[in-house]
Write an enzyme that holds these catalytic residues in place. Structure first.
Site, mmCIF file in Angstrom:
data_model
loop_
_atom_site.group_PDB
_atom_site.id
_atom_site.type_symbol
_atom_site.label_atom_id
_atom_site.label_comp_id
_atom_site.label_asym_id
_atom_site.label_seq_id
_atom_site.Cartn_x
_atom_site.Cartn_y
_atom_site.Cartn_z
ATOM 1 N N SER A 20 2.993 10.423 39.140
ATOM 2 C CA SER A 20 2.779 10.126 40.558
ATOM 3 C C SER A 20 3.357 11.268 41.373
ATOM 4 O O SER A 20 4.253 11.973 40.916
ATOM 5 C CB SER A 20 3.498 8.826 40.927
ATOM 6 O OG SER A 20 3.579 8.704 42.336
ATOM 7 N N TYR B 220 10.723 3.161 40.624
ATOM 8 C CA TYR B 220 9.375 3.674 40.357
ATOM 9 C C TYR B 220 9.371 5.202 40.419
ATOM 10 O O TYR B 220 8.755 5.871 39.574
ATOM 11 C CB TYR B 220 8.393 3.064 41.364
ATOM 12 C CG TYR B 220 6.946 3.445 41.166
ATOM 13 C CD1 TYR B 220 6.267 3.094 39.999
ATOM 14 C CD2 TYR B 220 6.255 4.141 42.151
ATOM 15 C CE1 TYR B 220 4.933 3.438 39.829
ATOM 16 C CE2 TYR B 220 4.919 4.478 41.992
ATOM 17 C CZ TYR B 220 4.267 4.136 40.827
ATOM 18 O OH TYR B 220 2.948 4.482 40.658
#
Ligand code: NAD
Length: 296
Positions: free
Chosen positions: A178, A191
Site C-alpha cells: 500500500s 495497517y
C-alpha cells in the site's frame, strides 16, 4: 466515461497464456479485477477467498466470458486450508506459476479515533487513543497482511519449483502492499506497519528466491474506492465526501480516487516475464502521485 475507462488497457501480454495464476482475496473489489485481467490474458486462474461464494461468483463471471477460472474457499492464515486448495488447483488447472497475494485489510481495533493526540484527549472516554489500541486488533491486522502473504507463498511457491529446485518458466509472485508503507497514514498504525512489512518482505523474498528464477515484486495501491473504505470516504447519509476523503483528494496530485481497472496494467506487466523479466524486488506505487507529493 471516467478517466480510468478512457485509459482502458490497449494490450495483453502474450506470454501468460496457459499458465496458472493463484489470486488470494479474489472475491474482493481490487483482486477480482486483477484476477479478471490475468484471465483475459489467457491465464488459468484460481480465485481464493475466505468467502467461497464471493470467489466462485467472480470465477463464474469469468467462465461466462470464456475464461478458465475456478473459485475456492481458503483462509490465507491456515496452512491446511491453503494446502487443500493447492492440491485442488494442481489437479484441476496444473501447478501455479503466478501467485498474487491480494488478501489483506485493516481492523477498527487497530485504529485511533483521532489523527493527533491532543491535551485533554485522555480524559475523553469516547475516544480510542494510541493507549487504547487493542493487541488483538493489532495482531489481526499484522497476521492478515503479513502472515497472510507469507503462508500462501510457502504453499504456492513450492508448486513453482521443479524437482531440481529451479523454477518453472515465468514463475513470479506479486504482493499487494500500500502507499501507506512508504509513509504511514494517520489513525491506522497497525495497517501501515503491516503493509511496510509486506514491502520489506517483498525485497527479502526477491533476494532469497533469485537463484531459483522466481521473481517477487509488489504493487502499492493508493486510494481506490472499495466496500472496505467506502464508509471512511463518504458520508453514509448524504453521500458527500468526508473530511478525510477531502484531505486525500487534496493530497493526490491527480485529484481523484483510483479505479480497480487501473491496477491491471501494472499487474500484467509484473506478471509477464517478457515485459518485466529483469524487474525483481520492487514495490510499484499506483497512486495518482500521492506518495510523491509532499503537500506543498
Ligand atoms: P476487499 O475487502 O474488497 O477484499 C479483500 C478480500 O480478502 C475479501 O474478499 C475478503 O473476504 C478476503 N479475505 C479476508 N481475509 C481473508 C483470509 N484470511 N483468507 C482469504 N481471504 C481473505 O479489499 P480490497 O480493497 O479489494 O483490497 C485488496 C488488497 O489491496 C488488500 O491487500 C488491501 O490491503 C490492499 N489495498 C487496498 C487499497 C484500497 O484503496 N482499497 C489501497 C491499498 C492497498
Amino acid at each position: 466515461m471516467s478517466a480510468a475507462q478512457q485509459n482502458a488497457l490497449p494490450f495483453l501480454p502474450a506470454d501468460l497464456a496457459g499458465q496458472v495464476a493463484v489470486v488470494t482475496g479474489a472475491g474482493g473489489v481490487l483482486c477480482s479485477e486483477l484476477a479478471g485481467a490475468l484471465a483475459r490474458a489467457g491465464m488459468k486462474v484460481a480465485l481464493l477467498d475466505l468467502d467461497p461464494a464471493a470467489a466462485e461468483a467472480v470465477a463464474a463471471r469469468l467462465r461466462e466470458a470464456g475464461c478458465e477460472a475456478m473459485g475456492i474457499g481458503a483462509d490465507v492464515l491456515q496452512r491446511d486450508s491453503l494446502e487443500h486448495a493447492a492440491a485442488q488447483i494442481a489437479a484441476t488447472l496444473g501447478p501455479c506459476t503466478l501467485l498474487l497475494n491480494g488478501a489483506g485489510g485493516n481492523h477498527p481495533k487497530g485504529t485511533t479515533s483521532k489523527e493527533w493526540l491532543e491535551p485533554g484527549d485522555l480524559a475523553d472516554a469516547s475516544l480510542t487513543s494510541f493507549f487504547d489500541l487493542d493487541p488483538a486488533g493489532i495482531s489481526f491486522v499484522f497476521n492478515l497482511n503479513f502472515l497472510g502473504t507469507l503462508l500462501p507463498t510457502q504453499v504456492f511457491a513450492r508448486q513453482m519449483l521443479l524437482p531440481d529446485g529451479r523454477a518453472r518458466a515465468g514463475a513470479s509472485i506479486i504482493n499487494v502492499s500500500s502507499m501507506n508503507a512508504f509513509c504511514p497514514l494517520t489513525k491506522i498504525p497497525a495497517y501501515s506497519a503491516a503493509k511496510a512489512a509486506v514491502s520489506n518482505f517483498t525485497q527479502w523474498l526477491a533476494v532469497h528466491f533469485c537463484k531459483t528464477g522466481i521473481r517477487v515484486n509488489a504493487i502499492a495501491p493508493g486510494f481506490f474506492l472499495t466496500a472496505q473504505n467506502h464508509k471512511l470516504l463518504f458520508d453514509e447519509a448524504t453521500g458527500d465526501p468526508t473530511a478525510r476523503a477531502g484531505k486525500i483528494l487534496a493530497h493526490t496530485p491527480m485529484g481523484r480516487f483510483g479505479e480497480a481497472t487501473e491496477l491491471a496494467g501494472t499487474t500484467l506487466w509484473l506478471a509477464s516475464p517478457a515485459a518485466s523479466g529483469f524487474v525483481n524486488g520492487v514495490v510499484i506505487p499506483v497512486d495518482g502521485g500521492f506518495a510523491a507529493y509532499a503537500g506543498v
